[in-house]
Design a protein around this motif. Structure first.
Motif, PDB file in Angstrom:
ATOM      1  N   PRO A 122     150.501  25.423  50.347  1.00  0.00           N
ATOM      2  CA  PRO A 122     150.832  25.961  49.009  1.00  0.00           C
ATOM      3  C   PRO A 122     150.815  27.853  48.752  1.00  0.00           C
ATOM      4  O   PRO A 122     151.331  28.015  48.302  1.00  0.00           O
ATOM      5  N   TRP A 123     149.195  27.596  48.223  1.00  0.00           N
ATOM      6  CA  TRP A 123     148.811  28.611  48.346  1.00  0.00           C
ATOM      7  C   TRP A 123     149.261  29.843  48.803  1.00  0.00           C
ATOM      8  O   TRP A 123     149.727  31.165  48.781  1.00  0.00           O
ATOM      9  N   THR A 124     149.416  29.857  50.586  1.00  0.00           N
ATOM     10  CA  THR A 124     149.780  30.818  51.444  1.00  0.00           C
ATOM     11  C   THR A 124     150.994  31.201  50.937  1.00  0.00           C
ATOM     12  O   THR A 124     151.470  32.103  51.977  1.00  0.00           O
ATOM     13  N   ILE A 125     151.984  30.062  50.774  1.00  0.00           N
ATOM     14  CA  ILE A 125     153.295  31.095  51.224  1.00  0.00           C
ATOM     15  C   ILE A 125     153.509  30.902  49.700  1.00  0.00           C
ATOM     16  O   ILE A 125     154.233  31.999  49.780  1.00  0.00           O
ATOM     17  N   LEU A 126     152.572  30.659  49.067  1.00  0.00           N
ATOM     18  CA  LEU A 126     153.211  31.566  47.177  1.00  0.00           C
ATOM     19  C   LEU A 126     152.905  32.769  46.945  1.00  0.00           C
ATOM     20  O   LEU A 126     153.194  34.011  46.378  1.00  0.00           O
ATOM     21  N   GLU A 128     152.485  35.013  49.681  1.00  0.00           N
ATOM     22  CA  GLU A 128     153.801  35.236  50.880  1.00  0.00           C
ATOM     23  C   GLU A 128     152.908  36.469  51.693  1.00  0.00           C
ATOM     24  O   GLU A 128     153.154  37.267  52.124  1.00  0.00           O
ATOM     25  N   GLU A 160     159.234  29.837  55.741  1.00  0.00           N
ATOM     26  CA  GLU A 160     158.135  29.344  55.474  1.00  0.00           C
ATOM     27  C   GLU A 160     158.677  27.833  54.462  1.00  0.00           C
ATOM     28  O   GLU A 160     158.423  28.727  53.484  1.00  0.00           O
ATOM     29  N   THR A 161     158.260  26.718  54.873  1.00  0.00           N
ATOM     30  CA  THR A 161     157.967  25.298  54.246  1.00  0.00           C
ATOM     31  C   THR A 161     157.139  24.227  54.451  1.00  0.00           C
ATOM     32  O   THR A 161     155.844  25.278  55.402  1.00  0.00           O
ATOM     33  N   ALA A 162     156.061  23.773  53.539  1.00  0.00           N
ATOM     34  CA  ALA A 162     154.881  23.589  53.336  1.00  0.00           C
ATOM     35  C   ALA A 162     154.286  22.641  54.593  1.00  0.00           C
ATOM     36  O   ALA A 162     153.927  22.591  54.974  1.00  0.00           O
ATOM     37  N   ARG A 223     160.900  30.175  46.243  1.00  0.00           N
ATOM     38  CA  ARG A 223     159.453  29.981  47.493  1.00  0.00           C
ATOM     39  C   ARG A 223     158.211  28.915  46.719  1.00  0.00           C
ATOM     40  O   ARG A 223     157.485  28.054  47.258  1.00  0.00           O
ATOM     41  N   ARG A 226     160.198  25.269  47.968  1.00  0.00           N
ATOM     42  CA  ARG A 226     158.930  25.646  49.438  1.00  0.00           C
ATOM     43  C   ARG A 226     157.856  25.591  50.257  1.00  0.00           C
ATOM     44  O   ARG A 226     157.332  24.638  51.417  1.00  0.00           O
ATOM     45  N   ALA A 227     156.780  25.599  49.283  1.00  0.00           N
ATOM     46  CA  ALA A 227     155.386  25.911  49.015  1.00  0.00           C
ATOM     47  C   ALA A 227     154.895  24.154  48.542  1.00  0.00           C
ATOM     48  O   ALA A 227     154.106  24.269  49.312  1.00  0.00           O
TER      49      ALA A 227
END
Length: 310
Positions: A122-126, A128, A160-162, A223, A226-227
Motif C-alpha cells: 500500500p505505501w508503495t502506491i500511496l 507514487e 497500479e493496484t494492490a 490512489r 487502489r492501494a
C-alpha cells in the motif's frame, strides 16, 4: 545440486508461491511452520500451507508465535541448515534465528534498503513510487536490514493496484526464492550489505486507515482505493451508517461539472454512482460492497464521515 535442509515459515499467498517454487525445483523443506487454520483471520491473504507441505513428506508445525520456545524447539529438532521466513509478520528473535546452521533468510516486498517495515505494498502506491522490487536477505537484529542475497526490481504502473503489485511480487518471489537457495548451495552466502544512507521505513497501517476523506483531491482518493484494495481490507466510507467498501473507482467529470457538497452522491451511472471530491472533480465508484442488497446510495446523499471538520 548441493542438498540444504531447510525449514520454511509462512502463512500467506506469497508463502505458497515460494513454497511451490522450491518444491518444483527439488528443494522442498523438511519442516513447514505456519498458522493454524483457526488463526486465518490474522491475514486477509492467508493460505493453507499444510496440504502442499505434507504432499512432499515435510512435517508441519502450527504456531501463532514464531518465537515461542516450543516452536524454536520444533525447528531445532528438524536440524536445518537454513530457515526461510516468507510471509510472516512477527519479528524473529535471536533464539529463533540462531537455530539453523547457516542462519535465517527473510523476504521483503521492496527494493531494500528502501521501504523497510510494514504495509509496503500500500505505501508503495500511496507514495507514487515508479519502481519496486522483491528482496531475499539475511535476517539480523534490525528491521529488514541484513545483507541482500538476491533482489529483483520492476516498474510500478501509474494505475497500479494492490492486487496487481502483489502479483508482481509473487512472480518475482517464485524466482528469487529458488535463486537464493541455489546461490547459498554454491557457497555465495555472504550477500551484499545494505546502504543505511538509503534506508526508509514504512509505518504500520490498520484497516481504519482505509477511511475515505472526501475532502481530499480526487487523485488522492483514487490512489487510496487502489492501494488498500484486494488482497487488503479496502477503502471505505459510510452511507447513513452503512459501511461501504469501494472496490474500484475512476475519474468521471472535471472540476465544475457538478456543483454540490464534497462527499455528496451526484448521480447514478451505468456501472455505479458518482461522488464529488474535495477538488471539485467527480469520481465514479464502479464496484463496491456493504450497502444493503448491493444498492447504490441515494442521489444527493452525503457519504462520510470526513476526517476534517466542515
Amino acid at each position: 545440486m548441493s542438498s540444504i535442509r531447510t525449514v520454511f515459515v509462512g502463512a500467506v499467498e506469497g508463502s505458497l508461491v515460494a513454497l511451490e517454487a522450491l518444491i518444483a525445483a527439488g528443494r522442498a523443506p523438511v519442516l513447514v511452520v505456519t498458522l493454524p487454520p483457526e488463526s486465518a483471520h490474522r491475514h486477509s491473504d492467508y493460505v493453507d500451507l499444510a496440504r502442499p507441505a505434507r504432499k512432499t513428506g515435510a512435517a508441519v508445525h502450527f504456531t501463532t508465535n514464531i518465537n515461542a520456545p516450543e516452536t524454536v524447539e520444533a525447528i531445532r529438532a528438524a536440524a536445518p541448515d537454513l530457515t526461510m521466513v516468507i510471509g510472516w509478520s512477527q519479528i524473529c528473535r535471536e533464539p529463533f534465528r540462531s537455530v539453523a546452521r547457516l542462519g535465517t533468510l527473510g523476504y521483503h516486498p521492496s527494493p531494500l534498503p528502501r521501504f523497510r517495515g510494514r504495509a509496503v505494498i500500500p505505501w508503495t502506491i500511496l507514495a507514487e513510487e515508479t519502481t519496486s522490487g522483491s528482496s531475499v536477505f539475511w535476517l539480523d537484529e534490525g528491521v529488514d536490514s541484513g545483507p541482500i542475497i538476491v533482489q529483483r526490481l520492476f516498474p510500478v504502473a501509474h494505475d497500479e493496484t494492490a492486487r496487481s503489485l502483489y502479483d508482481k511480487h509473487k512472480q518475482a518471489l517464485a524466482e528469487i526464492a529458488v535463486d537464493a537457495l541455489d546461490r547459498i548451495a554454491r557457497g555465495e552466502a555472504a550477500g551484499t550489505a545494505q546502504d543505511e544512507r538509503l534506508a526508509s521505513y514504512c509505518a504500520k497501517r490498520t484497516e481504519a486507515d482505509g477511511l475515505i476523506d472526501w475532502r481530499e483531491p480526487s487523485e488522492a482518493i483514487l490512489r487510496l482505493v487502489r492501494a488498500v484494495g484486494d488482497p487488503y481490507p479496502g477503502a471505505f466510507t459510510f452511507d447513513a451508517g452503512d459501511r461501504i467498501v469501494v472496490g474500484s473507482a475512476c475519474a468521471l467529470a472535471p472540476h465544475g461539472r457538478h456543483i454540490g457538497l464534497t462527499g455528496q452522491v451526484q448521480g447514478h451511472t451505468e456501472r455505479g454512482f458518482s461522488v464529488l471530491c474535495g477538488d471539485g472533480i467527480t469520481i465514479e465508484v464502479t464496484t463496491w460492497r456493504g450497502s444493503p442488497d448491493g444498492r447504490r446510495p441515494k442521489v444527493h446523499a452525503r457519504l462520510g464521515p470526513c476526517r476534517r471538520p466542515a
